[in-house]
Scaffold this active site. Structure first.
Site, PDB file in Angstrom:
ATOM      1  N   ARG A  48       0.832  -1.197   0.000  1.00 19.09           N
ATOM      2  CA  ARG A  48       0.000   0.000   0.000  1.00 19.09           C
ATOM      3  C   ARG A  48       0.871   1.252   0.000  1.00 19.09           C
ATOM      4  O   ARG A  48       0.543   2.255  -0.626  1.00 19.09           O
ATOM      5  CB  ARG A  48      -0.947   0.010   1.208  1.00 19.09           C
ATOM      6  CG  ARG A  48      -1.706   1.318   1.358  1.00 19.09           C
ATOM      7  CD  ARG A  48      -2.865   1.245   2.339  1.00 19.09           C
ATOM      8  NE  ARG A  48      -2.600   0.456   3.522  1.00 19.09           N
ATOM      9  CZ  ARG A  48      -1.919   0.893   4.602  1.00 19.09           C
ATOM     10  NH1 ARG A  48      -1.384   2.105   4.610  1.00 19.09           N
ATOM     11  NH2 ARG A  48      -1.771   0.104   5.640  1.00 19.09           N
ATOM     12  N   TYR A 101     -15.874  17.698 -16.486  1.00 23.07           N
ATOM     13  CA  TYR A 101     -16.243  16.279 -16.513  1.00 23.07           C
ATOM     14  C   TYR A 101     -17.274  16.002 -15.424  1.00 23.07           C
ATOM     15  O   TYR A 101     -17.159  16.483 -14.289  1.00 23.07           O
ATOM     16  CB  TYR A 101     -14.987  15.428 -16.311  1.00 23.07           C
ATOM     17  CG  TYR A 101     -15.253  13.987 -15.987  1.00 23.07           C
ATOM     18  CD1 TYR A 101     -16.060  13.203 -16.814  1.00 23.07           C
ATOM     19  CD2 TYR A 101     -14.707  13.398 -14.853  1.00 23.07           C
ATOM     20  CE1 TYR A 101     -16.314  11.878 -16.508  1.00 23.07           C
ATOM     21  CE2 TYR A 101     -14.953  12.078 -14.546  1.00 23.07           C
ATOM     22  CZ  TYR A 101     -15.760  11.324 -15.373  1.00 23.07           C
ATOM     23  OH  TYR A 101     -16.013  10.015 -15.068  1.00 23.07           O
ATOM     24  N   ASP A 173      -6.394  18.958 -15.535  1.00 19.03           N
ATOM     25  CA  ASP A 173      -6.741  17.593 -15.924  1.00 19.03           C
ATOM     26  C   ASP A 173      -6.321  17.438 -17.381  1.00 19.03           C
ATOM     27  O   ASP A 173      -6.929  18.016 -18.288  1.00 19.03           O
ATOM     28  CB  ASP A 173      -8.246  17.380 -15.758  1.00 19.03           C
ATOM     29  CG  ASP A 173      -8.672  15.950 -16.067  1.00 19.03           C
ATOM     30  OD1 ASP A 173      -7.963  15.270 -16.843  1.00 19.03           O
ATOM     31  OD2 ASP A 173      -9.727  15.527 -15.575  1.00 19.03           O
ATOM     32  N   LYS A 198      -7.593   6.168 -19.649  1.00 17.10           N
ATOM     33  CA  LYS A 198      -7.908   6.631 -20.993  1.00 17.10           C
ATOM     34  C   LYS A 198      -6.694   6.481 -21.919  1.00 17.10           C
ATOM     35  O   LYS A 198      -6.236   5.375 -22.169  1.00 17.10           O
ATOM     36  CB  LYS A 198      -8.418   8.064 -20.912  1.00 17.10           C
ATOM     37  CG  LYS A 198      -9.486   8.302 -19.850  1.00 17.10           C
ATOM     38  CD  LYS A 198     -10.682   7.374 -19.953  1.00 17.10           C
ATOM     39  CE  LYS A 198     -11.879   7.821 -19.132  1.00 17.10           C
ATOM     40  NZ  LYS A 198     -11.701   7.841 -17.684  1.00 17.10           N
TER      41      LYS A 198
END
Length: 381
Positions: A48, A101, A173, A198
């Site tokens: 982690r 978005y 972004d 993406k």
């Protein structure tokens, strides 16, 4: 500095010292042996906190964005949430794009607002409107360029100057552009955000996110909060993203080639009222995009002349363009944002037109894509 593709293939990636393997290993271990208490090997103690496969991906992403530090996340929204937890506290204010978005808007409007964070949607191409929206409590100007799904363009360098003058950070972004087409840190941004699901991953087979920054102190904060909340990708997800990014440059060139032809065809079709693509000379952000982007990207949106019903019929009428959410994969996708990716904006200032259709133009043969779209468009004339 080495070229983009060279960095994509080699940054952080060296042959295995034991076997000579040229590809990065998938380190599935959750924990690591220590040479005495606190004697970690390479700083690894628990996956982690850090994982060797994730480290290589982060080195690659930092190199591609031209930044000092990158942090990989389990999703783009995980990256966004972590960053905004750090930069904002109750009573603070942020500016978001007026066509942001839908997932970002949902997080800000439905989650962060419950913790006393205020926001103002602004057309970031209108710099006077941005200045008017800033407050003494504004800590973040959140930018998408191009925006999702209306393909709006903002001048990153100008926004950086306005934000910094007000004592705020500029976050960009960069998902739609990818680091191949645009590097916001070089234009003055403080942090770059990606949904690596993406274009960076590029094959619709992995979900991930990333934050990239040059700020040492902020990077330490990101690492601390990320570890505290556990917002990390698994090693196989990190490896898939790493592999996908190696071909980002060649894929983006083909995406752009195909998108330009699609935009040109749509512009001449009677079933289309208007085309939203920054590569078109008539796009209001064309000159700014040409200045700060290598090319204009693989996303194309358009308004159906026949309104909502025509838009839905077009979405249902394609065969190669798959009706699906997401974007940036090698295959072409079509969607109706108002009832799919941006349904959360309904009834708000960010609501998108119901005649809007969004295309993620893939890397198939362009003539086949054009034939597919023409058939769907012709059917609604």
């Amino acid at each position: 500095m080495q070229g983009f593709s060279t960095r994509a293939i080699h940054a952080g990636q060296v042959p295995d010292p034991t076997t000579g393997a040229v590809t990065t290993s998938i380190h599935t271990s959750s924990t690591y042996a220590q040479d005495g208490v606190g004697g970690t090997r390479g700083g690894y103690e628990y996956s982690r906190s850090a994982n060797p496969t994730r480290t290589v991906l982060q080195d690659q992403l930092a190199a591609l964005e031209g930044g000092k530090h990158a942090h990989a996340f389990g999703s783009g929204m995980g990256a966004t949430d972590t960053l905004l937890r750090i930069l904002l506290k109750p009573g603070d204010h942020l500016v978001i794009p007026h066509d942001a978005y839908g997932g970002t808007f949902r997080l800000v409007d439905k989650v962060l607002s419950g913790f006393g964070v205020e926001h103002t949607p602004v057309d970031l191409a209108d710099h006077d409107a941005l200045r008017a929206a800033l407050r003494p409590t504004t800590r973040v100007v959140w930018c998408e360029t191009p925006t999702n799904p209306l393909l709006g363009i903002a001048d990153i360098a100008v926004l950086a100057g306005v934000a910094h003058e007000a004592g705020a950070r500029l976050v960009v972004d960069n998902t739609f552009a990818s680091p191949y087409l645009q590097t916001p840190l070089a234009l003055g941004a403080d942090v770059v955000v990606h949904s690596t699901t993406k274009y960076v991953g590029g094959h619709s087979d992995v979900v991930g996110g990333a934050l990239v920054t040059d700020d040492d102190a902020l990077s330490e904060q990101i690492a601390f909060v990320q570890n505290s909340t556990g917002s990390v990708p698994g090693p196989f997800d990190a490896w898939l993203t790493l592999r996908g990014a190696k071909t980002l440059a060649v894929r983006m060139e083909r995406h752009c080639d195909n998108a330009e032809r699609v935009a040109e065809m749509l512009s001449a079709h009677p079933a289309v009222a208007s085309v939203l693509y920054p590569g078109l000379p008539g796009h209001p952000g064309h000159e700014v995009a040409a200045k700060q982007m290598r090319r204009f990207g693989g996303m194309v949106s358009f308004l159906a002349a026949g309104g909502r019903d025509a838009a839905l019929r077009i979405c249902a009428g394609t065969r190669l363009f798959t009706l699906a959410e997401s974007l940036g994969g090698v295959e072409s996708l079509i969607e109706h944002p108002g009832e799919m990716t941006h349904a959360s904006t309904a009834g708000s200032m960010l609501e998108v037109p119901d005649s809007l259709v969004r295309l993620s133009v893939g890397i198939e043969d362009a003539d086949d894509l054009l034939d597919d779209l023409r058939a769907a468009l012709d059917a609604v004339r």
